[in-house]
Design a protein around this motif. Sequence first.
Motif, PDB file in Angstrom:
ATOM      1  N   LEU A  16       0.708  -1.079   0.009  1.00 35.09           N
ATOM      2  CA  LEU A  16      -0.206  -0.059   0.073  1.00 35.09           C
ATOM      3  C   LEU A  16       1.032   1.301   0.035  1.00 35.09           C
ATOM      4  CD1 LEU A  16      -2.884  -1.093   2.476  1.00 35.09           C
ATOM      5  CD2 LEU A  16      -3.132  -0.388   0.106  1.00 35.09           C
ATOM      6  N   GLU A  17       2.021   1.036   0.834  1.00 31.74           N
ATOM      7  CA  GLU A  17       2.848   2.285   0.749  1.00 31.74           C
ATOM      8  C   GLU A  17       3.410   2.541  -0.636  1.00 31.74           C
ATOM      9  OE1 GLU A  17       4.903   4.087   3.593  1.00 31.74           O
ATOM     10  OE2 GLU A  17       3.754   3.195   5.228  1.00 31.74           O
ATOM     11  N   LEU A  18       3.857   1.418  -1.417  1.00 31.95           N
ATOM     12  CA  LEU A  18       4.357   1.503  -2.603  1.00 31.95           C
ATOM     13  C   LEU A  18       3.503   2.177  -3.751  1.00 31.95           C
ATOM     14  CD1 LEU A  18       6.706  -1.799  -2.833  1.00 31.95           C
ATOM     15  CD2 LEU A  18       7.474   0.753  -2.498  1.00 31.95           C
ATOM     16  N   ASP A  19       2.213   1.685  -3.462  1.00 34.28           N
ATOM     17  CA  ASP A  19       1.140   2.115  -4.269  1.00 34.28           C
ATOM     18  C   ASP A  19       1.006   3.718  -4.253  1.00 34.28           C
ATOM     19  OD1 ASP A  19      -1.756   2.978  -4.717  1.00 34.28           O
ATOM     20  OD2 ASP A  19      -1.739   1.224  -5.589  1.00 34.28           O
ATOM     21  N   ARG A  20       0.981   4.437  -2.696  1.00 31.94           N
ATOM     22  CA  ARG A  20       1.070   5.670  -2.333  1.00 31.94           C
ATOM     23  C   ARG A  20       2.367   6.203  -3.167  1.00 31.94           C
ATOM     24  NH1 ARG A  20       1.089   5.102   2.621  1.00 31.94           N
ATOM     25  NH2 ARG A  20      -1.211   4.881   2.727  1.00 31.94           N
ATOM     26  N   LEU A  21       3.464   5.688  -3.020  1.00 37.70           N
ATOM     27  CA  LEU A  21       4.671   6.227  -3.826  1.00 37.70           C
ATOM     28  C   LEU A  21       4.615   6.523  -5.256  1.00 37.70           C
ATOM     29  CD1 LEU A  21       7.528   7.372  -3.486  1.00 37.70           C
ATOM     30  CD2 LEU A  21       8.472   4.904  -3.987  1.00 37.70           C
ATOM     31  N   VAL A  22       3.987   5.558  -5.938  1.00 39.48           N
ATOM     32  CA  VAL A  22       3.616   5.539  -7.404  1.00 39.48           C
ATOM     33  C   VAL A  22       2.774   6.877  -7.487  1.00 39.48           C
ATOM     34  CG1 VAL A  22       2.767   4.800  -9.361  1.00 39.48           C
ATOM     35  CG2 VAL A  22       4.114   3.309  -7.904  1.00 39.48           C
ATOM     36  N   ARG A  23       1.666   7.193  -6.986  1.00 42.19           N
ATOM     37  CA  ARG A  23       0.986   8.340  -7.056  1.00 42.19           C
ATOM     38  C   ARG A  23       1.572   9.660  -6.768  1.00 42.19           C
ATOM     39  NH1 ARG A  23      -3.042   5.225  -4.018  1.00 42.19           N
ATOM     40  NH2 ARG A  23      -2.657   6.592  -2.144  1.00 42.19           N
ATOM     41  N   LEU A  24       2.504   9.518  -6.029  1.00 38.32           N
ATOM     42  CA  LEU A  24       3.488  10.776  -5.717  1.00 38.32           C
ATOM     43  C   LEU A  24       4.327  10.798  -6.781  1.00 38.32           C
ATOM     44  CD1 LEU A  24       4.832  10.638  -1.919  1.00 38.32           C
ATOM     45  CD2 LEU A  24       3.183  12.410  -3.096  1.00 38.32           C
ATOM     46  N   ILE A  25       5.126   9.805  -7.141  1.00 36.12           N
ATOM     47  CA  ILE A  25       5.667  10.010  -8.372  1.00 36.12           C
ATOM     48  C   ILE A  25       5.188  10.695  -9.583  1.00 36.12           C
ATOM     49  CG2 ILE A  25       7.165   8.729 -10.092  1.00 36.12           C
ATOM     50  CD1 ILE A  25       7.798   6.818  -7.757  1.00 36.12           C
ATOM     51  N   GLU A  26       3.835  10.429  -9.703  1.00 37.21           N
ATOM     52  CA  GLU A  26       3.178  10.912 -10.988  1.00 37.21           C
ATOM     53  C   GLU A  26       2.517  12.203 -10.637  1.00 37.21           C
ATOM     54  OE1 GLU A  26       2.715   9.449 -14.222  1.00 37.21           O
ATOM     55  OE2 GLU A  26       4.223   8.297 -13.479  1.00 37.21           O
ATOM     56  N   SER A  27       2.823  12.842  -9.611  1.00 32.45           N
ATOM     57  CA  SER A  27       2.340  14.035  -9.292  1.00 32.45           C
ATOM     58  C   SER A  27       3.179  15.151  -9.843  1.00 32.45           C
ATOM     59  CB  SER A  27       2.046  14.240  -7.653  1.00 32.45           C
ATOM     60  OG  SER A  27       3.390  14.176  -6.824  1.00 32.45           O
ATOM     61  N   PRO A  28       2.676  16.705  -9.631  1.00 36.24           N
ATOM     62  CA  PRO A  28       3.785  17.652 -10.047  1.00 36.24           C
ATOM     63  C   PRO A  28       4.861  18.042  -9.237  1.00 36.24           C
ATOM     64  CG  PRO A  28       1.334  18.283 -10.357  1.00 36.24           C
ATOM     65  CD  PRO A  28       1.313  16.934  -9.430  1.00 36.24           C
ATOM     66  N   MET A  29       4.656  17.345  -7.828  1.00 37.39           N
ATOM     67  CA  MET A  29       5.817  17.536  -7.186  1.00 37.39           C
ATOM     68  C   MET A  29       7.207  16.764  -7.597  1.00 37.39           C
ATOM     69  SD  MET A  29       3.706  16.992  -3.473  1.00 37.39           S
ATOM     70  CE  MET A  29       2.905  15.424  -4.138  1.00 37.39           C
ATOM     71  N   PHE A  30       7.028  15.838  -8.467  1.00 36.22           N
ATOM     72  CA  PHE A  30       8.290  15.033  -8.901  1.00 36.22           C
ATOM     73  C   PHE A  30       8.580  15.136 -10.436  1.00 36.22           C
ATOM     74  CE2 PHE A  30       7.517  12.928  -4.993  1.00 36.22           C
ATOM     75  CZ  PHE A  30       9.001  12.709  -4.445  1.00 36.22           C
ATOM     76  N   THR A  31       7.991  16.291 -10.910  1.00 34.61           N
ATOM     77  CA  THR A  31       8.071  16.574 -12.295  1.00 34.61           C
ATOM     78  C   THR A  31       9.502  16.657 -12.725  1.00 34.61           C
ATOM     79  OG1 THR A  31       5.996  17.926 -12.476  1.00 34.61           O
ATOM     80  CG2 THR A  31       7.565  18.300 -14.280  1.00 34.61           C
ATOM     81  N   ALA A  32      10.609  17.255 -11.864  1.00 29.49           N
ATOM     82  CA  ALA A  32      11.796  17.551 -12.371  1.00 29.49           C
ATOM     83  C   ALA A  32      12.467  16.014 -12.108  1.00 29.49           C
ATOM     84  CB  ALA A  32      12.495  18.328 -11.153  1.00 29.49           C
TER      85      ALA A  32
END
Length: 310
Positions: A174-190
């Motif tokens: 579940l935590e890794l699932d949450r991490l994937v959503r973070l990676i796809e967010s604008p916060m990780f565009t760079a």
Amino acid sequence: LVAALLDRFRGDKGLQLLQSRGSLVIRRLCSLLGPEKVFTTVSHLLVREQDLPFASTMVQALNLILLTAPELKQPRNALKNVVAHTHGHLHHHHHDSAHSSSSSSATPLASPMASGSHGKTPTAVEMFEALYRSFSHSCCATLSLCLHAGAYAHACEVIDCLGTDLDISDHILLELDRLVRLIESPMFTAVRLKLLDPAKHPALCKCLYGILTLLPQSKAWDTLNRRLESVPSDKLVMLSDLITGESSLDHASAKERKKEKSGTGFKHLGKSKSRTQDHAGDNGAEGHIHFDRLLHVFYHCQSKHGKLHN
């Protein structure tokens, strides 16, 4: 004050407060006392926290605030690529010590009320290590911090630890699932933009493929797989060679750590010499990130959570 604030977030009512107004309260406190002081103080408290589910919930909230809040812009920028700055500091240490002592990784993070009567402001490296130790309560927060800071090689070590030394529980998935959503967010565009140059950032590619391998086939797996399909493929077959060529010293250090780990396990890992110490000697100079010690902390913290969830 910070300890009292944490106590307000305990229990069911505290969780509701954290979800509804927690971000606003913490951001306001950062404006008053300085974000570096607040986050390092909270981190030190959470390292000693005995209520593991509460600690995990808190660091996940802190991670989102760190990545998004305007009040955290300065420390967020200082933490970004702190690993690259630290390596630059180490490589030039013997040639230009005066310059390296003022580099961004060893420079205090300036903010209102963060110094003076409130004590010394932590450096970017000190803040990274303090956050890492508390963020170890959540593998999502730990990997998010590593990706934000440019610690891609260490993120690979964390993933290897998850896959080989820890039991993959539903909670970790579940935590890794949450991490994937973070990676796809604008916060990780760079970070995502760096995937366009896998030859320059091979450890980042390996890290994301490692996450993909740990995940079962699911919506998160599909999302990350589609992202990685956009990576230029001509360099992917050479990832191992590229990572090796990135730093021969890092490669030799990693082999030595792996050998030691296979013989002694993690219980003695904290006594081993860290990667940055291997580069810079045993002088313990400020500005060194002790990745081996941090991995030791992550393993033992996640082991406790594993026992709880199993």
